[in-house]
Design an enzyme around this catalytic site. Structure first.
Site, short mmCIF file in Angstrom:
data_model
loop_
_atom_site.label_atom_id
_atom_site.label_comp_id
_atom_site.label_asym_id
_atom_site.label_seq_id
_atom_site.Cartn_x
_atom_site.Cartn_y
_atom_site.Cartn_z
N GLY A 66 29.77 37.83 -9.41
CA GLY A 66 29.47 36.35 -9.52
C GLY A 66 30.45 35.59 -8.87
O GLY A 66 31.51 35.92 -8.66
N ARG A 67 30.42 34.35 -8.69
CA ARG A 67 31.59 33.50 -8.24
C ARG A 67 31.84 32.23 -9.40
O ARG A 67 30.87 31.78 -9.77
CB ARG A 67 31.28 32.88 -6.92
CG ARG A 67 31.46 33.83 -5.94
CD ARG A 67 30.85 33.08 -4.69
NE ARG A 67 30.31 34.03 -3.57
CZ ARG A 67 31.01 35.01 -2.69
NH1 ARG A 67 32.39 34.66 -2.85
NH2 ARG A 67 30.49 35.81 -2.00
N GLY A 68 32.90 31.85 -9.40
CA GLY A 68 33.21 30.81 -10.24
C GLY A 68 34.03 29.92 -9.78
O GLY A 68 34.61 29.93 -8.58
N GLY A 69 34.69 28.74 -10.74
CA GLY A 69 35.49 27.90 -10.32
C GLY A 69 36.87 28.55 -9.63
O GLY A 69 37.53 27.99 -9.07
N PHE A 70 37.22 29.80 -10.15
CA PHE A 70 38.54 30.24 -10.21
C PHE A 70 38.46 31.31 -9.04
O PHE A 70 39.47 31.82 -8.50
CB PHE A 70 39.14 30.82 -11.32
CG PHE A 70 39.21 29.92 -12.56
CD1 PHE A 70 39.89 28.79 -12.32
CD2 PHE A 70 38.73 30.26 -13.75
CE1 PHE A 70 40.11 27.88 -13.38
CE2 PHE A 70 38.67 29.44 -14.77
CZ PHE A 70 39.61 28.23 -14.57
N GLY A 71 37.19 31.67 -8.61
CA GLY A 71 37.19 32.77 -7.53
C GLY A 71 35.92 33.76 -7.85
O GLY A 71 34.82 33.40 -8.29
N VAL A 72 36.24 34.87 -7.53
CA VAL A 72 34.97 35.83 -7.52
C VAL A 72 35.22 36.93 -8.67
O VAL A 72 36.43 37.31 -8.76
CB VAL A 72 35.07 36.71 -6.14
CG1 VAL A 72 33.67 37.72 -6.02
CG2 VAL A 72 34.85 35.50 -5.08
N VAL A 73 34.12 37.40 -9.09
CA VAL A 73 34.26 38.48 -10.05
C VAL A 73 33.53 39.85 -9.71
O VAL A 73 32.37 39.50 -9.27
CB VAL A 73 33.48 37.90 -11.35
CG1 VAL A 73 33.72 39.10 -12.47
CG2 VAL A 73 34.41 36.76 -12.07
N ASP A 98 36.12 25.19 -22.02
CA ASP A 98 35.09 25.18 -20.83
C ASP A 98 33.87 26.11 -21.53
O ASP A 98 33.45 27.03 -20.84
CB ASP A 98 35.82 25.86 -19.68
CG ASP A 98 34.89 25.87 -18.30
OD1 ASP A 98 34.17 24.96 -18.39
OD2 ASP A 98 35.40 26.21 -17.41
N1 LIG Z 1 33.43 40.33 -18.18
C1 LIG Z 1 32.10 40.11 -17.26
N2 LIG Z 1 31.07 40.97 -16.99
C2 LIG Z 1 30.06 40.95 -16.43
N3 LIG Z 1 29.99 39.85 -15.52
C3 LIG Z 1 30.92 38.87 -15.52
C4 LIG Z 1 32.14 39.04 -16.38
N4 LIG Z 1 32.81 38.09 -15.96
C5 LIG Z 1 32.03 37.30 -15.35
N5 LIG Z 1 31.08 37.79 -14.81
C6 LIG Z 1 30.18 37.44 -13.70
O1 LIG Z 1 30.74 36.66 -12.81
C7 LIG Z 1 30.42 35.49 -12.95
C8 LIG Z 1 31.55 34.52 -12.22
O2 LIG Z 1 32.30 34.19 -13.42
P1 LIG Z 1 33.48 33.09 -13.51
O3 LIG Z 1 33.91 33.16 -14.93
O4 LIG Z 1 34.51 33.36 -12.46
O5 LIG Z 1 32.61 31.85 -13.18
P2 LIG Z 1 31.81 30.85 -14.27
O6 LIG Z 1 31.89 31.34 -15.49
O7 LIG Z 1 30.40 30.79 -13.52
O8 LIG Z 1 32.76 29.47 -13.95
P3 LIG Z 1 34.02 29.15 -14.46
O9 LIG Z 1 35.04 29.56 -13.28
O10 LIG Z 1 33.89 27.91 -14.95
O11 LIG Z 1 34.29 30.26 -15.38
C9 LIG Z 1 29.76 34.88 -14.18
O12 LIG Z 1 28.92 34.18 -13.93
C10 LIG Z 1 29.17 36.38 -14.52
O13 LIG Z 1 27.90 36.34 -13.92
#
Ligand SMILES: Nc1ncnc2c1ncn2[C@@H]1O[C@H](COP(=O)(O)OP(=O)(O)OP(=O)(O)O)[C@@H](O)[C@H]1O
Ligand SMILES: *[C@@H]1O[C@H](CO)[C@@H](O)[C@H](O)[C@H]1NC(C)=O
Ligand SMILES: *[C@@H]1O[C@H](CO)[C@@H](O)[C@H](O)[C@H]1NC(C)=O
Ligand SMILES: *[C@@H]1O[C@H](CO)[C@@H](O)[C@H](O)[C@H]1NC(C)=O
Ligand SMILES: *[C@@H]1O[C@H](CO)[C@@H](O)[C@H](O)[C@H]1NC(C)=O
Ligand SMILES: *[C@@H]1O[C@H](CO)[C@@H](O)[C@H](O)[C@H]1NC(C)=O
Ligand SMILES: *[C@@H]1O[C@H](CO)[C@@H](O)[C@H](O)[C@H]1NC(C)=O
Ligand SMILES: [Mg+2]
Length: 851
Positions: free
Chosen positions: A529-536, A652
């Site tokens: 997934g992607r979030g405010g800080f980058g890609v996971v 958050d």
């Molecule tokens: N530890 C993890 N295990 C499995 N999936 C994860 C994990 N961490 C993050 N993800 C996946 O990656 C996505 C992106 O996470 P990320 O924390 O970067 O963004 P977010 O939670 O949507 O927003 P924010 O940046 O505000 O935290 C998540 O929505 C989730 O689907």
């Protein structure tokens, strides 16, 4: 009739009140009369019934005494012991008299701000002298040299407004209490000419002290003065005539420092360049220490006393001999022990220096066996190109064997046995007589690849078994500690954390090559997934364990240096709880930063709540939802309570930061990432905190952050769990647009609540009752901050709702984090080997980060 009754009642009441008041006033007068009698010569007008008219005395509107000023009046006699009945007293000044007898207790004088007792001849300090002085700003009792020995009471920590504390030449003994974290306003601390012992308390770190006088203690303060490097406001520092040791720290933060008295201690090491270039420096004394290296050279405007009684290499400025410089670096790795200062005096290492042997002018042997050394082996050792024998054996050394040693072609013997070294054994030629036994953490996993080493496969197997057994034992120990303590109150986990600590340190830094490997070179297929800080990304370790790798672009972060990032991540890694997603490690590569998390197999709460259909998940049952709510509440409760001092507020919380694992149990993710107040220099991110919709109104308006901000967001999540709707839903009509407003509308009429509930739930009556209880909690959580419950309360309120359902965790769960860490560590090693990263570069990375 009625009127008269009221009149009588009122008159009676006013009499009663007057009576009470005059009783109190009379008390103040009584104490003042005692004071007048016990001091002589009392000021001439100190007589008559109204002390408020006496010279030097002030009162408030209720005729209560607020100030007594009797400085420099040649008074003898004593102070009455019940002086602290003057409960309105703000100022007490009897400075510079000849008053004798015990000091009066000042306990519970909650209004007292200024106290001057200095330059008298008081005899003793009473028991609860400084208890409860919550308004205290100045306490001065210097020059009372006949006081019976006393120590600074811990109660002084209650005086958080304290600016000035003077107790020089006042016979203070014992240690300086570690209370400076509670005294954020302290600017002047003078405790000279007493008998303080022990170290500078760690809580001095980052304080705002300008004026620090601790000189001339009878026995002497000891330990290093490293903490001074963190006190930016320092302007005058007197530490002379003590037993301080270790090197002079980097004081470059203290740009206002003008007077630094360090003479007559046992400082070692090289006088830092940063001291010599301090802009405001005027006066420095360094004589009678064990300072080493080049003779220091200050600007000509600085008044400096250096003396001949140090161990500088020369008696005038200029560089030391290269071999001397290198030996000093070696001593520096050990923290400049005093033994190596006295032994290594002068500028010729081959002129009878202990622990050193030479051939001609070349150092060929260094024998530091059994010298009680700690610290690390400096890579400066590589400068001794003629070195044949190196014996740092039987000490307490940590860190790696410097890879640079492999460049010493003459080296014949290297004995590092019986230390506490870690890391990888460098690839030495077979001809080297190498002794490494007695270093339980020194890894020889890599030794297999080089045929030149003398380590046999059997030995490796043995070592690996030993490590595994050791890990096993350690985890059993920590498991036992935890199970014993799990029913006790908070705070014990730190001890448990200590056990885990064994595996912390080097393996927190994961080489970028390993991350590339486990994520298939960050392939699109592995994006979680992607979030405010980058890609996971998802990653798979060699034993099949999965991890999540958060890759952050430089734009989303401040200009964090590696050291700060490391420090911050180390702190996050200590936050271990069943309902918090564990941080396993990190990596820095150029402008990119990576955080490695435990992998959560079932994705986010958001996916299950709002996107179950497209993700082909079954909708969450009510039972699953309440259990998730309780899990989250427990995670937050832990953050708020255990880490209160570090103000661990999540800020958050939202469904994408609630991750689900096996059995749909929830953990909170991304704690500690978002901080934005200016005093939080250590935050990882500079992004604006929080996510729209979950931000508590007062936070959005004022940026004032308290734990109640998380409670608000938790309330919003509860509403989302009940309704299955996102907090902000652009697809619905305007009045339904903002979930909090819309939902609270339903609460005014409970009969309607069914309409607000997620249609997939379709609750029976019992479940509906249960839902209503959660709805009420959600309502409370989203009220004014003062009306919101705290997380402890929410955990207590939610627990009974899941009692029938909640499956108990297996005890094994408690050591999950350790197991994960273990997998990661061994994968790290195995993969690095598979990939064939050069051992040198790997070892360097372990020490310095991964880029
Ligand atoms: N530890 C993890 N295990 C499995 N999936 C994860 C994990 N961490 C993050 N993800 C996946 O990656 C996505 C992106 O996470 P990320 O924390 O970067 O963004 P977010 O939670 O949507 O927003 P924010 O940046 O505000 O935290 C998540 O929505 C989730 O689907
Ligand atoms: C200070 O006040 C507390 C509580 O009000 C009381 O218990 C204590 O005895 C008082 N101490 C002294 C020295 O008066
Ligand atoms: C102070 O008191 C001590 C006894 O407690 C006495 O010996 C000493 O002379 C006094 N000093 C002065 C200056 O009065
Ligand atoms: C200082 O304190 C130590 C104990 O901490 C004691 O042994 C010593 O006698 C004291 N010295 C003086 C001069 O009071
Ligand atoms: C520095 O020391 C000199 C004497 O050595 C003294 O006269 C002067 O007042 C000192 N300056 C400061 C700022 O302490
Ligand atoms: C080691 O030698 C190199 C080159 O001669 C020099 O630049 C470096 O400063 C030396 N290091 C130490 C610690 O002496
Ligand atoms: C000392 O070392 C230098 C080079 O490092 C070498 O040329 C010289 O021969 C050595 N001297 C002795 C006596 O070993
Ligand atoms: Mg997140």
């Amino acid at each position: 009739m009625e009127k008269w009754r009221t009149f009588f009642l009122l008159s009676f009441l006013s009499f009663a009140i007057y009576g009470l008041l005059s009783l109190v006033v009379a008390d103040d007068a009584a104490i003042m009369n005692k004071l007048a009698v016990s001091l002589s010569p009392a000021p001439s007008d100190w007589s008559g019934t109204d002390p408020c008219n006496w010279t030097g005395v002030s009162c408030d509107a209720n005729e209560r005494i607020t100030a007594i000023g009797l400085a420099s009046k040649s008074l003898t006699g004593a102070l009455p012991s019940d002086l602290n009945q003057l409960t309105q007293l703000r100022i007490l000044d009897v400075n510079n008299n000849h008053i004798t007898g015990p000091l009066p207790s000042l306990a519970n004088l909650t209004n007292l701000q200024q106290v001057y007792l200095d330059s008298n001849n008081f005899s003793s300090v009473p028991g609860s002298f400084l208890t409860g002085l919550i308004s205290l700003q100045t306490l001065s009792l210097s020059e009372n040299s006949h006081l019976e020995p006393w120590s600074i009471p811990l109660d002084l920590a209650q005086s958080s407004s304290l600016v000035t504390l003077y107790a020089s030449n006042a016979n203070v003994m014992g240690t300086i209490p570690d209370i400076f974290g509670s005294l954020p306003n302290l600017q002047s601390l003078r405790l000279s000419y007493s008998n303080l012992t022990g170290i500078l308390p760690p809580s001095l770190k980052g304080s705002y002290i300008k004026n620090l006088w601790l000189n001339s203690q009878a026995y002497g303060l000891s330990g290093t003065i490293d903490v001074l490097g963190t006190i930016a406001q320092l302007s005058q520092v007197w530490l002379h005539a003590n037993k301080f040791s270790g090197p002079i720290p980097d004081l470059s933060k203290s740009t206002s420092l003008f007077d630094l008295q360090l003479r007559d201690n046992q400082y070692t090491g090289i006088v830092p360049e940063t001291l010599m270039s301090l802009p405001s420096l005027q006066n420095v004394t360094l004589q009678n220490n064990k300072l080493q290296g080049p003779y220091p050279q200050f600007k000509s405007s600085v008044n400096v006393a250096i003396g001949t009684n140090n161990n500088f290499c020369n008696q005038e400025p200029g560089p030391c001999d290269p071999q001397v410089t290198a030996l000093l670096s070696l001593a520096g790795g050990f923290g400049y022990p005093i033994s190596l200062s006295d032994a290594w005096d002068g500028n010729d290492a081959c002129q009878g220096w202990s622990f050193v042997t030479c051939q001609g002018t070349n150092v060929t042997g260094i024998n530091l066996g059994m010298q009680q050394l700690s610290g690390t082996i400096s890579s400066a050792i590589a400068n001794f190109t003629s070195l044949k024998n190196l014996y740092p054996n039987d000490n307490n050394l940590t860190g790696p064997i410097p890879i640079e040693l492999t460049g010493l072609t003459q080296l014949q013997t290297l004995d590092v046995s019986n230390n506490n070294l870690t890391g990888i054994i460098p690839d030495f030629p077979a001809s080297l007589n190498l002794k490494t036994s007695g270093n339980p953490l020194l890894g020889n996993v890599f030794a297999t690849s080089g045929s030149s080493t003398s380590v046999s496969p059997g030995l490796i197997a043995g070592a690996v078994t030993a490590v595994v057994v050791f890990l096993g034992i350690a985890s059993i120990i920590s498991y036992k500690c935890y199970s014993k303590k799990r029913h006790q109150k908070f705070g014990q986990v730190h001890e448990n954390g200590k056990e885990i600590q064994l595996f912390e340190g080097e393996n927190a830094v994961i080489p970028i090559e390993v991350l590339q490997r486990v994520t298939d070179n960050f392939s699109g297929e592995n994006i979680l997934g992607r979030g405010g800080f980058g890609v996971v990304y998802k990653g798979k370790l060699h034993d099949g364990t999965q991890i999540a790798v958060k890759r952050m672009e430089s734009a989303s972060m401040g200009t964090k240096g590696l050291r700060e990032f490391h420090a911050e991540v180390s702190m996050l890694r200590r936050v271990k709880h069943r309902h918090l997603v564990a941080v396993l490690g990190f990596c820095i590569n150029g402008n990119e930063r990576f955080l490695i998390y435990e992998f959560m197999s079932q994705g986010t709460l958001g996916q299950h709540l709002f996107k179950w259909n497209e993700n082909k998940y079954p909708p969450l049952t009510w039972k699953e939802r309440v259990i998730i709510a309780l899990d989250v509440a427990r995670g937050l409760e832990y953050l708020h309570i255990f880490f209160a001092q570090q103000s661990f507020i999540h800020r958050d919380l939202k469904p994408s930061n609630i991750l689900l694992g096996d059995g749909m149990r929830a953990k909170v993710a991304d704690f500690g990432l978002v901080k934005n107040t200016p005093d939080e220099k250590c935050s990882l991110y500079t992004r604006v905190a929080g996510t729209f919709g979950y931000l508590a109104p007062e936070y959005a308006a004022t940026e004032r952050v308290t734990t109640k901000v998380d409670v608000y967001a938790f309330g919003v999540v509860l509403m989302e769990l009940i309704t299955g709707r996102k907090v902000v839903d652009t697809t619905v009509s305007e009045e339904e647009f903002h979930l909090v407003t819309w939902f609270r509308g339903f609460l005014t009429n409970k009969d309607n609540i069914r309409e607000a509930i997620d249609p997939t739930l379709d609750p029976d009556d019992e479940t509906l009752g249960n839902i209503c209880k959660v709805a009420e909690l959600a309502d409370h959580c989203t009220r004014e901050p003062s009306q919101r419950p705290d997380m402890v309360h929410l955990v207590n309120a939610l627990s009974p709702l899941v009692e029938h359902w909640e499956p108990t965790f297996h005890e094994d769960e408690e050591i999950l984090a350790i197991n994960l860490q273990r997998s990661l560590s061994s994968s790290f090693v195995a993969m690095a080997r598979e990939i064939g990263i050069a051992k040198e570069s790997l070892e360097f990375r372990v020490e310095h980060g991964c880029n």
